[in-house]
Design a protein around this motif. Structure first.
Motif, PDB file in Angstrom:
ATOM      1  N   VAL A  39     -24.959 -75.674 104.876  1.00 25.66           N
ATOM      2  CA  VAL A  39     -25.946 -74.605 104.028  1.00 25.66           C
ATOM      3  C   VAL A  39     -26.745 -75.668 103.073  1.00 25.66           C
ATOM      4  N   GLN A  40     -26.193 -76.348 102.280  1.00 26.49           N
ATOM      5  CA  GLN A  40     -26.842 -77.485 101.344  1.00 26.49           C
ATOM      6  C   GLN A  40     -28.097 -78.206 102.261  1.00 26.49           C
ATOM      7  N   VAL A  41     -27.772 -78.766 103.329  1.00 29.19           N
ATOM      8  CA  VAL A  41     -28.858 -79.663 104.023  1.00 29.19           C
ATOM      9  C   VAL A  41     -29.529 -78.562 104.499  1.00 29.19           C
ATOM     10  N   GLY A  42     -29.272 -77.292 105.035  1.00 33.43           N
ATOM     11  CA  GLY A  42     -30.178 -76.514 105.661  1.00 33.43           C
ATOM     12  C   GLY A  42     -31.400 -75.896 104.731  1.00 33.43           C
ATOM     13  N   CYS A  43     -30.968 -75.818 103.462  1.00 30.61           N
ATOM     14  CA  CYS A  43     -31.896 -75.437 102.148  1.00 30.61           C
ATOM     15  C   CYS A  43     -32.687 -76.953 102.350  1.00 30.61           C
ATOM     16  N   GLN A  44     -32.282 -77.962 102.235  1.00 30.87           N
ATOM     17  CA  GLN A  44     -33.186 -79.477 102.138  1.00 30.87           C
ATOM     18  C   GLN A  44     -34.122 -79.271 103.175  1.00 30.87           C
ATOM     19  N   ALA A  45     -33.559 -79.104 104.365  1.00 32.11           N
ATOM     20  CA  ALA A  45     -34.299 -79.178 105.516  1.00 32.11           C
ATOM     21  C   ALA A  45     -35.586 -78.240 105.657  1.00 32.11           C
ATOM     22  N   PHE A  46     -35.153 -77.005 105.025  1.00 34.95           N
ATOM     23  CA  PHE A  46     -36.145 -76.046 105.223  1.00 34.95           C
ATOM     24  C   PHE A  46     -37.226 -76.314 104.272  1.00 34.95           C
ATOM     25  N   SER A  47     -36.819 -76.618 102.980  1.00 33.24           N
ATOM     26  CA  SER A  47     -38.021 -77.249 102.079  1.00 33.24           C
ATOM     27  C   SER A  47     -38.717 -78.316 102.695  1.00 33.24           C
ATOM     28  N   LEU A  48     -38.255 -79.410 103.270  1.00 35.10           N
ATOM     29  CA  LEU A  48     -38.830 -80.481 103.586  1.00 35.10           C
ATOM     30  C   LEU A  48     -39.532 -80.465 104.718  1.00 35.10           C
ATOM     31  N   TYR A  49     -38.925 -79.692 105.952  1.00 33.79           N
ATOM     32  CA  TYR A  49     -39.883 -79.507 107.207  1.00 33.79           C
ATOM     33  C   TYR A  49     -40.434 -78.334 107.532  1.00 33.79           C
ATOM     34  N   VAL A  50     -40.074 -76.994 106.646  1.00 34.27           N
ATOM     35  CA  VAL A  50     -41.004 -76.062 107.067  1.00 34.27           C
ATOM     36  C   VAL A  50     -41.807 -75.807 105.818  1.00 34.27           C
ATOM     37  N   LEU A  51     -41.461 -76.108 104.697  1.00 34.43           N
ATOM     38  CA  LEU A  51     -42.374 -75.652 103.474  1.00 34.43           C
ATOM     39  C   LEU A  51     -43.406 -77.090 103.163  1.00 34.43           C
ATOM     40  N   GLY A  52     -42.665 -78.406 103.669  1.00 37.28           N
ATOM     41  CA  GLY A  52     -43.372 -79.479 103.650  1.00 37.28           C
ATOM     42  C   GLY A  52     -43.388 -80.152 102.126  1.00 37.28           C
ATOM     43  N   LEU A  53     -42.222 -79.639 101.259  1.00 33.60           N
ATOM     44  CA  LEU A  53     -42.147 -80.164  99.889  1.00 33.60           C
ATOM     45  C   LEU A  53     -41.293 -81.539  99.924  1.00 33.60           C
ATOM     46  N   ASP A  54     -41.909 -82.710 100.067  1.00 31.13           N
ATOM     47  CA  ASP A  54     -41.190 -83.797 100.141  1.00 31.13           C
ATOM     48  C   ASP A  54     -41.061 -84.817  98.767  1.00 31.13           C
ATOM     49  N   GLY A  55     -41.542 -84.247  97.680  1.00 32.61           N
ATOM     50  CA  GLY A  55     -41.276 -85.025  96.314  1.00 32.61           C
ATOM     51  C   GLY A  55     -40.157 -84.898  95.951  1.00 32.61           C
ATOM     52  N   PRO A  56     -39.608 -85.840  94.895  1.00 28.11           N
ATOM     53  CA  PRO A  56     -38.336 -85.860  94.398  1.00 28.11           C
ATOM     54  C   PRO A  56     -37.827 -84.526  93.851  1.00 28.11           C
ATOM     55  N   LEU A  57     -38.774 -84.049  93.155  1.00 25.15           N
ATOM     56  CA  LEU A  57     -38.252 -82.884  92.446  1.00 25.15           C
ATOM     57  C   LEU A  57     -38.007 -81.737  93.288  1.00 25.15           C
ATOM     58  N   ALA A  58     -38.771 -81.539  94.415  1.00 25.18           N
ATOM     59  CA  ALA A  58     -38.653 -80.503  95.362  1.00 25.18           C
ATOM     60  C   ALA A  58     -37.421 -80.889  96.173  1.00 25.18           C
ATOM     61  N   GLN A  59     -37.067 -82.132  96.496  1.00 24.92           N
ATOM     62  CA  GLN A  59     -35.876 -82.779  97.008  1.00 24.92           C
ATOM     63  C   GLN A  59     -34.684 -82.334  96.421  1.00 24.92           C
ATOM     64  N   ASN A  60     -34.721 -82.407  95.131  1.00 25.44           N
ATOM     65  CA  ASN A  60     -33.613 -82.086  94.125  1.00 25.44           C
ATOM     66  C   ASN A  60     -33.330 -80.483  93.951  1.00 25.44           C
ATOM     67  N   VAL A  61     -34.459 -79.792  93.886  1.00 25.78           N
ATOM     68  CA  VAL A  61     -34.276 -78.452  93.685  1.00 25.78           C
ATOM     69  C   VAL A  61     -33.727 -77.866  94.951  1.00 25.78           C
ATOM     70  N   SER A  62     -34.359 -78.230  96.101  1.00 30.95           N
ATOM     71  CA  SER A  62     -33.873 -77.508  97.436  1.00 30.95           C
ATOM     72  C   SER A  62     -32.594 -77.829  97.584  1.00 30.95           C
ATOM     73  N   GLY A  63     -32.167 -79.154  97.584  1.00 29.49           N
ATOM     74  CA  GLY A  63     -30.775 -79.573  98.091  1.00 29.49           C
ATOM     75  C   GLY A  63     -29.887 -79.604  96.978  1.00 29.49           C
ATOM     76  N   ASN A  64     -30.063 -79.979  95.904  1.00 27.48           N
ATOM     77  CA  ASN A  64     -29.100 -80.407  94.749  1.00 27.48           C
ATOM     78  C   ASN A  64     -29.262 -78.938  93.764  1.00 27.48           C
ATOM     79  N   VAL A  65     -30.096 -78.058  94.091  1.00 32.96           N
ATOM     80  CA  VAL A  65     -29.691 -76.736  93.016  1.00 32.96           C
ATOM     81  C   VAL A  65     -29.573 -75.637  94.139  1.00 32.96           C
ATOM     82  N   VAL A  66     -30.473 -75.444  94.821  1.00 32.42           N
ATOM     83  CA  VAL A  66     -30.234 -74.129  95.706  1.00 32.42           C
ATOM     84  C   VAL A  66     -29.334 -74.238  96.713  1.00 32.42           C
ATOM     85  N   GLY A  67     -29.403 -75.389  97.412  1.00 31.02           N
ATOM     86  CA  GLY A  67     -28.422 -75.871  98.388  1.00 31.02           C
ATOM     87  C   GLY A  67     -26.784 -75.798  97.892  1.00 31.02           C
TER      88      GLY A  67
END
Length: 166
Positions: free
Chosen positions: A95-123
């Motif tokens: 579930v957590q990595v899926g949120c990270q992958a969605f942010s990274l590969y679908v939304l194209g958000l690859d900055g440190p803030l986006a990585q932390n929000v998608s994987g470490n907050v939402v995920g």
């Protein structure tokens, strides 16, 4: 809280479990954040860093949850509990990595803030909800209720014997 514990003991027990689970989760979360961000800062790929950080947090969470959060629950065997804990954490990590992958590969958000929000907050939030209910239900089940041979709504006398027919 004492009044709640006497009026609604099951709700009070759940609140205590949520508090303990949250404390253990907070410690595991700090471990996960530190390890993940250290790995990213040292050039480890985004997804690999996320998985390794999460694995470290899983180890911390197992010890805290088995011996503290759910320490009063039935012991069903160390091997069984460890296996189920790892399976449930695998699902939670997906579930957590899926949120990270969605942010990274679908939304194209690859900055440190986006990585932390998608994987470490939402995920983490979504994975944590799943983990709490999975631990309570399957990994650390409640103690079995004492089996009573006497029906609850019985019209039988206190000694449990049926009245004799006349």
């Amino acid at each position: 809280m004492r009044d709640l514990a006497t009026r609604r003991p099951r709700l009070a027990k759940l609140a205590a479990e949520v508090g303990k689970f949250g404390s253990v989760g907070a410690a595991a979360y700090v471990v996960q954040l530190v390890v993940t961000n250290l790995l990213w800062a040292n050039g480890v790929q985004v997804m690999a860093g996320q998985v390794l950080g999460t694995l470290c947090a899983i180890a911390v969470a197992f010890v805290g949850n088995r011996f503290w959060t759910f320490g009063d629950r039935a012991r069903t065997g160390y091997g069984r509990e460890t296996f189920l804990f790892l399976v449930m954490n695998g699902v939670g990590m997906l579930v957590q990595v899926g949120c990270q992958a969605f942010s990274l590969y679908v939304l194209g958000l690859d900055g440190p803030l986006a990585q932390n929000v998608s994987g470490n907050v939402v995920g983490v939030a979504l994975g944590t909800l799943f983990r709490f209910f999975a631990y309570r239900t399957w990994v650390f089940p409640p103690q079995p209720e004492a089996v009573s041979t006497r029906p609850r709504d019985s019209a039988l006398p206190e000694d449990g014997r049926a009245p004799r027919a006349q």
